[in-house]
Design an enzyme around this catalytic site. Sequence first.
Site, PDB file in Angstrom:
ATOM      1  N   GLU A  27      27.974  12.579  26.892  1.00  0.00           N
ATOM      2  CA  GLU A  27      29.185  13.092  26.498  1.00  0.00           C
ATOM      3  C   GLU A  27      29.665  12.180  25.105  1.00  0.00           C
ATOM      4  O   GLU A  27      29.158  11.074  24.829  1.00  0.00           O
ATOM      5  CB  GLU A  27      30.194  12.424  27.186  1.00  0.00           C
ATOM      6  CG  GLU A  27      31.773  13.067  26.832  1.00  0.00           C
ATOM      7  CD  GLU A  27      32.719  13.022  28.027  1.00  0.00           C
ATOM      8  OE1 GLU A  27      32.466  12.668  29.156  1.00  0.00           O
ATOM      9  OE2 GLU A  27      33.772  13.275  27.847  1.00  0.00           O
ATOM     10  N   ASN A  72      35.415  15.359  29.558  1.00  0.00           N
ATOM     11  CA  ASN A  72      36.864  15.452  29.101  1.00  0.00           C
ATOM     12  C   ASN A  72      36.780  15.907  27.391  1.00  0.00           C
ATOM     13  O   ASN A  72      37.555  16.844  26.876  1.00  0.00           O
ATOM     14  CB  ASN A  72      37.564  14.327  29.151  1.00  0.00           C
ATOM     15  CG  ASN A  72      38.000  14.053  30.846  1.00  0.00           C
ATOM     16  OD1 ASN A  72      37.504  14.819  31.606  1.00  0.00           O
ATOM     17  ND2 ASN A  72      38.204  12.854  30.782  1.00  0.00           N
ATOM     18  N   ASN A 172      35.438  21.929  31.972  1.00  0.00           N
ATOM     19  CA  ASN A 172      35.039  20.938  32.595  1.00  0.00           C
ATOM     20  C   ASN A 172      36.374  20.260  33.331  1.00  0.00           C
ATOM     21  O   ASN A 172      37.473  20.250  32.723  1.00  0.00           O
ATOM     22  CB  ASN A 172      34.938  19.538  31.562  1.00  0.00           C
ATOM     23  CG  ASN A 172      34.706  18.308  32.145  1.00  0.00           C
ATOM     24  OD1 ASN A 172      33.910  18.115  33.200  1.00  0.00           O
ATOM     25  ND2 ASN A 172      35.499  17.647  31.991  1.00  0.00           N
ATOM     26  N   GLU A 173      36.445  20.136  34.564  1.00  0.00           N
ATOM     27  CA  GLU A 173      37.574  19.475  35.270  1.00  0.00           C
ATOM     28  C   GLU A 173      38.835  20.016  34.981  1.00  0.00           C
ATOM     29  O   GLU A 173      39.803  19.556  34.597  1.00  0.00           O
ATOM     30  CB  GLU A 173      37.746  18.067  35.365  1.00  0.00           C
ATOM     31  CG  GLU A 173      36.469  17.240  35.779  1.00  0.00           C
ATOM     32  CD  GLU A 173      36.599  15.581  35.754  1.00  0.00           C
ATOM     33  OE1 GLU A 173      37.542  15.130  35.133  1.00  0.00           O
ATOM     34  OE2 GLU A 173      35.542  15.127  36.450  1.00  0.00           O
ATOM     35  N   TYR A 244      32.840   9.904  41.772  1.00  0.00           N
ATOM     36  CA  TYR A 244      32.540   8.505  41.375  1.00  0.00           C
ATOM     37  C   TYR A 244      32.827   7.560  42.551  1.00  0.00           C
ATOM     38  O   TYR A 244      33.881   7.671  43.088  1.00  0.00           O
ATOM     39  CB  TYR A 244      33.273   8.123  40.193  1.00  0.00           C
ATOM     40  CG  TYR A 244      32.686   8.883  39.001  1.00  0.00           C
ATOM     41  CD1 TYR A 244      31.509   8.624  38.304  1.00  0.00           C
ATOM     42  CD2 TYR A 244      33.751   9.837  38.632  1.00  0.00           C
ATOM     43  CE1 TYR A 244      31.249   9.519  36.894  1.00  0.00           C
ATOM     44  CE2 TYR A 244      33.151  10.705  37.365  1.00  0.00           C
ATOM     45  CZ  TYR A 244      31.863  10.572  36.689  1.00  0.00           C
ATOM     46  OH  TYR A 244      31.540  11.247  35.786  1.00  0.00           O
ATOM     47  N   GLU A 292      28.507  15.590  37.894  1.00  0.00           N
ATOM     48  CA  GLU A 292      29.023  14.169  37.567  1.00  0.00           C
ATOM     49  C   GLU A 292      28.901  13.521  38.890  1.00  0.00           C
ATOM     50  O   GLU A 292      29.573  13.654  39.714  1.00  0.00           O
ATOM     51  CB  GLU A 292      30.168  14.040  36.773  1.00  0.00           C
ATOM     52  CG  GLU A 292      30.330  14.558  35.575  1.00  0.00           C
ATOM     53  CD  GLU A 292      31.696  14.555  34.658  1.00  0.00           C
ATOM     54  OE1 GLU A 292      32.500  13.381  35.238  1.00  0.00           O
ATOM     55  OE2 GLU A 292      32.006  15.155  33.849  1.00  0.00           O
ATOM     56  N   GLN A 351      27.010   8.526  33.185  1.00  0.00           N
ATOM     57  CA  GLN A 351      26.223   9.113  32.114  1.00  0.00           C
ATOM     58  C   GLN A 351      25.073   8.594  31.625  1.00  0.00           C
ATOM     59  O   GLN A 351      24.383   7.696  32.641  1.00  0.00           O
ATOM     60  CB  GLN A 351      27.108   9.167  31.142  1.00  0.00           C
ATOM     61  CG  GLN A 351      28.670   9.602  31.228  1.00  0.00           C
ATOM     62  CD  GLN A 351      29.610  10.143  29.918  1.00  0.00           C
ATOM     63  OE1 GLN A 351      29.194  10.002  28.891  1.00  0.00           O
ATOM     64  NE2 GLN A 351      30.873  10.718  30.306  1.00  0.00           N
TER      65      GLN A 351
END
Length: 507
Positions: A27, A72, A172-173, A244, A292, A351
């Site tokens: 990212e 993001n 994304n999200e 996460y 992710e 990442q």
Amino acid sequence: MHTARLSLDPRRRVAPVPRRLFGSFVEHLGRCVYTGIYEPGHPTADADGFRGDVLALVRELGITTVRYPGGNFVSSYRWEDGVGPVAQRPARLDLAWHSLETNAFGLDEFMRWLGKADAEPIMAVNLGTRGTAEAVDLLEYANHRAGSHLADQRRDNGAVDPYGIRLWCLGNEMDGPWQVGQRSATEYGRLAAQTAKAMRRFDPGLELVACGSSHLGMPTFGSWERDVLTEAYDDVDLISLHAYYQPVDDDLRSFLASAEDMDTYIDAVTAIADSVGAIRRSTKKIMIAFDEWNVWYQSAAPSTPPSGEDWPVAPPLLEDHYSVADAVVVGGLLISLLRHSDRVAAACQAQLVNVIAPIMTEPGGSAWRQTIFHPFARTARHARGAVLDVLRAGSTTATDRYGEVAAVDAVCTWDDSTGELAVFLVNRGTDAPAAVTVDVSGAQVTGIIECVTVGGTDLAAKNTADGPDHAEPRPNDTARQADADVRLTLPPASWTMLRMRATEATR
Ligand code: AHR
């Protein structure tokens, strides 16, 4: 002493190992791109400005796919800022991470870098501040052969052949209040469906990922997946999951058992997707892109983006330094992903470099492996062929978060082209070693190739640029063959990989 008996049989297969399970994520965030993979002027940089020391570690890590450019970041990104002559590219404010994006690195650089890393792209489109038109423009730029404005622009920019990008993330999200352009599930589902339909007019064979919830704890979890898929079921192929993990209140045992949460999450989303499919009387199965996942100390101060007047270029953000315990957890999460290989078609550790990453760099200096590098590299290299269904029996260990869980978690792969059985194991018990019996039927084990362990001691130790490497897998010489069984001992709080040679029994 904990005990565990693992029964496996090459005839009992879950699914082929999806090679896309060993993906990563780049990212435009912190120092992942700038001074991470890209640093013109670095002593190891090539003519494109790509760090050679980082590329060598990326190849060693064995990643198969890379998601790009966010995260993001993608939700306010204009992809066309990042193509064409570098001197003419505009600097822009990155609203996600409060940074200045120079755009010196963009799609064409990424694709060149990825060729050198020998991995496949997973391209995310901006459905935050933008929509269908810009997604289709990006697709035309990337994948159309020639003869249209955007395809010819790519050719003029030096990439004569189309990139042929297959796998695309539709935003994304989009459920997250932190996301630029957050939407309701129905709004997003309609936009994703409409964008997917438009993209498929160009190429019906694309593989498209709809955004699932940002994590299992989101208040809209479940209804989000249901409502998005109600709008987009026929138009997308996969739904994303993000998770996460970090220890809460120093509860190491629950942390080591984080795969329990991942199992629950995958099973829940699979059930929701299948229920939407059943209502539609669809024979199609929506697959999972766990695009992710990692250990991330989200409570740590450096995770906070800068704010105020200052918009720094590539500030150090989310630079977690991982311990040996974190490496054991990463190994355990890979076990969960492999176990679900009948439904998880792709996954990305988030990442790749510097940002919650297995590889760290010093600007102008060295690149080095974090502890979490090792279980990933070993699993990516040796989980080949088919995932086998492992029947587990044995003792349990108590966790505050998940109750009693099996002390030993494990998954096994069988490669009939090489006759190799690989078993990946974690002892989640912190109090005692685990005596494990691997009982193989349907095949004759002819020898042990290798048995290595990470953890067991120095759980808090972390790697640094100057070494030593605390999580380098060390030989576990307890592994012994006894007729059809193989026995080994796992130290407490450890990850182990056992590789065996076997011949399949004649049927
Ligand atoms: O990986 C870091 C961030 O975590 C990503 O930008 C976002 O998608 C997630 O919340």
